[in-house]
Write an enzyme that holds these catalytic residues in place. Structure first.
Site, PDB file in Angstrom:
ATOM      1  CB  CYS A 205      -0.625  -0.227   1.468  1.00 29.44           C
ATOM      2  SG  CYS A 205      -2.294  -1.771   1.024  1.00 29.44           S
ATOM      3  CG  HIS A 340      -2.052   4.284   5.556  1.00 34.07           C
ATOM      4  ND1 HIS A 340      -1.695   4.261   4.135  1.00 34.07           N
ATOM      5  CD2 HIS A 340      -2.170   2.736   6.104  1.00 34.07           C
ATOM      6  CE1 HIS A 340      -2.291   3.172   4.147  1.00 34.07           C
ATOM      7  NE2 HIS A 340      -2.136   2.139   4.879  1.00 34.07           N
ATOM      8  CG  HIS A 380      -6.403   1.119   1.427  1.00 33.29           C
ATOM      9  ND1 HIS A 380      -5.532   2.286   0.060  1.00 33.29           N
ATOM     10  CD2 HIS A 380      -6.079   0.206   1.704  1.00 33.29           C
ATOM     11  CE1 HIS A 380      -4.293   1.322   1.197  1.00 33.29           C
ATOM     12  NE2 HIS A 380      -4.443   0.711   1.674  1.00 33.29           N
TER      13      HIS A 380
END
Length: 1016
Positions: A205, A340, A380
């Protein structure tokens, strides 16, 4: 050497050493801390967000881009299940793109066969990066062979998973590179021709933010001059989502509820984001619009934590402090953090606690740190998440606005909000910090974590420019790779004019010229205002668009008689390159001529311009300066033709002799030709030269001086003889016109000065020409040894000017754009009569009625639409214009996908699914008939290419389409050659496909082989 000289030498050496050391210090300083400018953004995000402006509006309004799983990805019902069920997906949705399977393969010169073998992540990066460069107003084609770097994060392996359902017969070699993550960056570098670093990395990620970190290092360290950086993610195979579901990583409702008590995992989403980066000093030098700055960055690892995928707060604290240190900033300088923040009950509290540790001494409840996450809007994007957060933050920095953070109904009880100096914005609000700076976090679930410090653009990032010139506007250009795309381009500009009626047209023209690539379907014109541009767009929309053909370029250099007072005044005022070239000619010629040549060219009252001793140097200077201007714009001739004194200009441009030697030659030529004492003149006769042979033979002092066109002949000689010839022709009802000249040029009367002229130019040095010159002495392509001889140039003042022969010689070399570089259209009107005018394009640089050189931009527009490459940055050199936002390229997307048996949508395998019949042998009777053979071979090649490259129908391949533009590579070329050799009685050599790179050219070559075979 004296003591003083030694001291001076030592001082000079010391200064040189200091300069070298200072350069090293400056370089090291830049490598460590120079801000990196973000000059362009490209994106494809959930919620149908594909432009920065659209995304800003979407986020400001609190838009939501997450949806239930699309039905075209997998059998949603079959994979739905409880969290305890293996291989099932307990989440209900995420963030998905519309048209993820679609791609404009022809634009990127990729065949349908190869396109279906490409991971959609590679396709998205190609299209999104192109859009990012256009958003930056950077012509992507000008980056070719440069050190541009490409850095991308990618982690999805879904396309590789699709191979499990692929039938053996559908396995293709293109898949080898098509499914590799290395191809994400590698294919982008390949297409743009970039030679800097090209790196695809997978840190899960955090990948795209790590890619940004590396690109910043590459720019500061001088590894690349521009960097294309970003991340991509595609979700289409159920297994990858099922695995994450089994990890309990996904939110049941398909939403990221970051910082909310109900946070239960994240929503997977796909997308692509791209940043265009330059060193700030380079961006300012290039006049780029700086959107924001990267001040610093850092990459770290969680190291040991509760588990491989568990976050480590201590490591996050160290990371953020390292990023601030790299930016030479303190926590107090940061007013916003793009977290995040995935929406997991473990990760969110750890990240906010780390923020508290870093910012608790610099922020308070009254002056809190704002914290939010894009993931609450669109989910995401995993490997693309970091760049998504950067793009969101750049838009906030630009607009001085903080967008709302969504999905917080009950703030998480795991986060002590009352004691942390942070606040989550629930609605859009102004960003009021004195200098807007932000921190963007992105954490990979295998421990690699990254943080980047961003800052608002400098206040002078869009330099103040003077108002547009009084005439306004400029040359507008728009192009496309196909007629449908051109139609959409025109509609895009029409919408732009409607939406922005106050948009400066001069800025628009400048941006369209320098900030876009230029393709074969073209529209151009000189426009002064909105009405002009709107009219041009309307006319173009009503006209069928056809691609321009490759053409050669010929400069026509005019001879004596075309001059007029003030002929170069407008160009001298308007174009610095023209002025500099004319000044140089003036410096060299004036001492030789005894009169300012520049004044002769630009003074509208230059009464003595018609004196031969002045006319020829003035014409030479004007034409040389005009040619230099065209050359500065990137328009380079492949052939040069000069009429009389114009041939001296042509030879100079070709490089036969230096400008100084040319000045010596033309000054002596004009002075001596104008000094001939014998009375004489010239007449124009509407007859072919051969039909005047008997007339000329009767007069020893008369000759053919010029063959200008069919039935357009000039006779030159003694005054009395010409009077008699005029009378004799009149008796035959043939009207001969006397020309306004002072002497009988190109006649036996010039013999009087031949010896003196030879002596005057005896020391001229000749060089190998760099451009082909067609001689108007011989009417043929000139040979080097012929031109590099003083006697040629002596003979040139006496011999006839065979302009007709020269034009026909050029015509045989192919289709041209003929550009007259003289003061009018004298040669153009003659040249059109010498050849089939419709085969060529004709441009005039200057006109007598054009006091402001308006004809030059009009000629440039015509040159562009004729297919010539124009160096637009050089065309606009010295002009101060602001770059403006323009429509980006309208890709013509079609679906390309692997032909797997389980595909729910049959259209995802358009070409490969249906077997194609092998082309049969051609009928011997057709091959024996020259009239039918070539069309039959063209059709054969068309069908073979359709088979080899997976085109749905042979008609998709144009006869004049370049093989390279179709996506042909050496494998396809070899396959085509073998197929042709298998069905034709003549052989196709290995090099023939690349030497004849269109169907029409290859068929022509093979057709010739039949003729050659017959003559053996």
């Amino acid at each position: 050497m004296s003591t003083e000289a030694l001291a001076a030498a030592d001082l000079a050496a010391a200064r040189a050493t200091i300069r070298e050391q200072q350069e090293v210090i400056d370089r090291l300083s830049r490598e460590k801390s120079e801000p990196i400018a973000i000059v362009g953004l490209g994106l494809r995000f959930p919620g149908d967000n594909d432009t920065p402006a659209g995304l800003a509006e979407f986020l400001d309004a609190g838009g939501i881009g997450t949806t239930p799983f699309p039905a075209d990805r997998w059998d949603v019902a079959a994979f739905a299940g409880d969290v305890e069920e293996k291989g099932k997906i307990h989440s209900s949705g995420g963030g998905f793109l519309t048209g993820m399977t679609e791609f404009d393969a022809p634009f990127f010169t990729i065949s349908p066969k190869e396109a279906r073998c490409l991971d959609p992540q590679q396709r998205m990066v190609l299209q999104t990066t192109w859009a990012a460069l256009e958003h930056a107003n950077i012509d992507p084609t000008r980056l070719r062979h440069g050190t541009g770097g490409v850095y991308f994060g990618a982690s999805s392996m879904d396309y590789a998973l699709e191979l499990g359902a692929l039938a053996t017969e559908d396995v293709d070699g293109y898949l080898a590179a098509g499914i590799l993550h290395a191809g994400v960056s590698g294919r982008m570098s390949y297409f743009l021709g970039l030679r800097g670093p090209s790196i695809t990395l997978d840190t899960a990620c955090s990948a795209s933010l790590v890619a940004l970190h590396l690109s910043v290092q590459g720019l500061r360290g001088g590894e690349c001059e521009i960097a294309l950086c970003g991340g991509v993610n595609a979700i289409h195979h159920p297994l990858s989502t099922a695995l994450l579901s089994d990890m309990r990583a996904l939110a049941a409702d398909g939403r990221c509820k970051t910082f909310d008590e109900s946070a239960d995992g994240y929503a997977r989403s796909e997308g692509c984001g791209v940043l265009v980066l330059k060193r700030l000093s380079d961006a300012q030098r290039d006049g780029d619009t700086v959107l924001a700055l990267v001040r610093g960055s850092a990459v770290r690892q969680d190291g040991e934590s509760a588990g491989l995928t568990a976050p480590n707060g201590t490591a996050q604290v160290a990371l953020m402090r390292a990023a601030l240190a790299n930016a030479a900033l303190a926590p107090v300088d940061i007013s916003y953090v793009e977290a995040h923040g995935t929406g997991t009950p473990l990760g969110d509290p750890i990240e906010v606690a780390a923020l508290d540790e870093v910012f608790r001494d610099s922020h308070t409840a009254d002056d809190p740190l704002l914290v939010a996450s894009l993931k609450t809007n669109i989910g995401h994007m995993e490997a693309a998440a970091g760049v998504g957060g950067v793009i969101k933050t750049v838009l906030q920095l630009r607009d001085a606005t903080v967008y709302p953070h969504l999905n917080v109904d009950t703030p998480s009880g795991r986060i002590p909000w009352d004691t942390y100096p942070v606040r989550v914005p629930a609605k859009s609000e102004p960003w009021t910090a004195p200098v807007r700076r932000a921190l963007v976090n992105s954490f990979g679930f295998t421990g690699t974590i990254a943080s980047v410090v961003l800052e608002q653009a400098p206040l002078d990032s869009r330099p103040i420019v003077p108002a547009a010139p009084a005439d306004g506007g400029g040359v507008f250009t728009v192009s496309a790779k196909s007629a449908p795309a051109m139609a959409e381009q025109l509609r895009g500009y029409q919408r732009l004019l409607a939406d922005q009626p106050r948009l400066n047209v001069a800025d628009l023209c400048h941006t369209a010229n320098v900030g876009r690539a230029h393709f074969r379907h073209r529209v151009a014109g000189v426009v002064r205002d909105h009405d002009d541009l709107a009219a041009l767009l309307t006319r173009a929309a009503e006209t069928e668009s056809t691609p321009t053909a490759a053409r050669k370029v010929a400069f026509l250099c005019t001879g004596q008689g075309a001059q007029y007072a003030g002929m170069g005044a407008g160009a001298y005022r308007r174009y610095p390159v023209f002025a500099a070239a004319l000044d140089e000619c003036d410096r060299l010629l004036t001492p030789l001529v005894g009169r300012s040549v520049k004044d002769l060219v630009i003074d509208p009252a230059a009464a003595d311009l018609d004196e031969t001793r002045f006319t020829q140097p003035a014409l030479f200077a004007l034409e040389y300066a005009t040619a230099r201007l065209w050359l500065s714009w990137g328009v380079r001739p492949t052939v040069l033709i000069g009429h009389s004194v114009g041939e001296v200009v042509a030879a100079t441009i070709a490089g036969l002799f230096t400008l100084a030697d040319a000045a010596k030659l033309v000054a002596a030529r004009g002075r001596l030709m104008g000094s001939v004492r014998a009375p004489g003149g010239m007449i124009s006769v509407p007859m072919a030269a051969e039909d005047l042979a008997d007339v000329v033979a009767a007069y020893p002092d008369v000759t053919v001086a010029a063959i200008n066109a069919p039935g357009r002949t000039v006779l030159s000689g003694g005054a009395d003889a010409l009077t008699e010839i005029v009378a004799a022709l009149a008796a035959r009802e043939i009207e001969a016109k006397r020309l306004t000249v002072s002497h009988a040029f190109h006649s036996p009367l010039m013999a009087e000065v031949v010896d003196e002229f030879r002596a005057a130019i005896a020391d001229i040095e000749f060089r190998q020409p760099e451009v082909t010159l067609v001689s108007t002495v011989t009417g043929k392509v000139a040979r080097w040894r012929e031109l590099a001889d003083v006697d040629y140039w002596v003979r040139q003042i006496v011999a006839p000017v065979d302009f007709l022969g020269a034009m026909r010689a050029a015509h045989k070399r192919g289709k041209h754009v003929f550009i007259e570089v003289g003061p009018g259209s004298t040669l153009t009107s003659l040249a059109k009569q010498c050849v089939t005018a419709a085969d060529h394009s004709w441009l005039t640089s200057l006109r007598r009625s054009d006091v402001d050189a308006e004809s030059l931009p009009a000629a440039v527009a015509k040159a562009y639409t004729a297919g010539l490459a124009v160096s637009w940055p050089d065309f606009h050199a010295g002009a101060a214009h602001r770059k403006v936002d323009l429509p980006t390229y309208p890709f013509e997307r079609k679906t390309y996908w692997l032909s797997t048996p389980g595909d729910a949508a049959a259209e995802r395998a358009p070409a490969a699914a249906a077997p194609k019949a092998e082309p049969e042998r051609l009928d011997p009777a057709v091959l024996a008939d020259p009239e039918r053979r070539r069309p039959a071979i063209e059709n054969l090649i068309q069908r073979m290419l359709a088979t080899a490259m997976d085109f749905t129908h042979p008609g998709e391949i144009g006869l004049d389409a370049e093989f390279g533009e179709l996506g042909m590579d050496s494998l396809v070329a070899t396959e085509l050659r073998a197929a042709l050799n298998g069905v034709l009685p003549v052989q196709c050599p290995a090099s023939a496909v690349f030497d004849n790179p269109t169907i029409r050219k290859l068929a022509h070559f093979l057709d010739d082989q039949f003729d050659a075979e017959r003559t053996r």
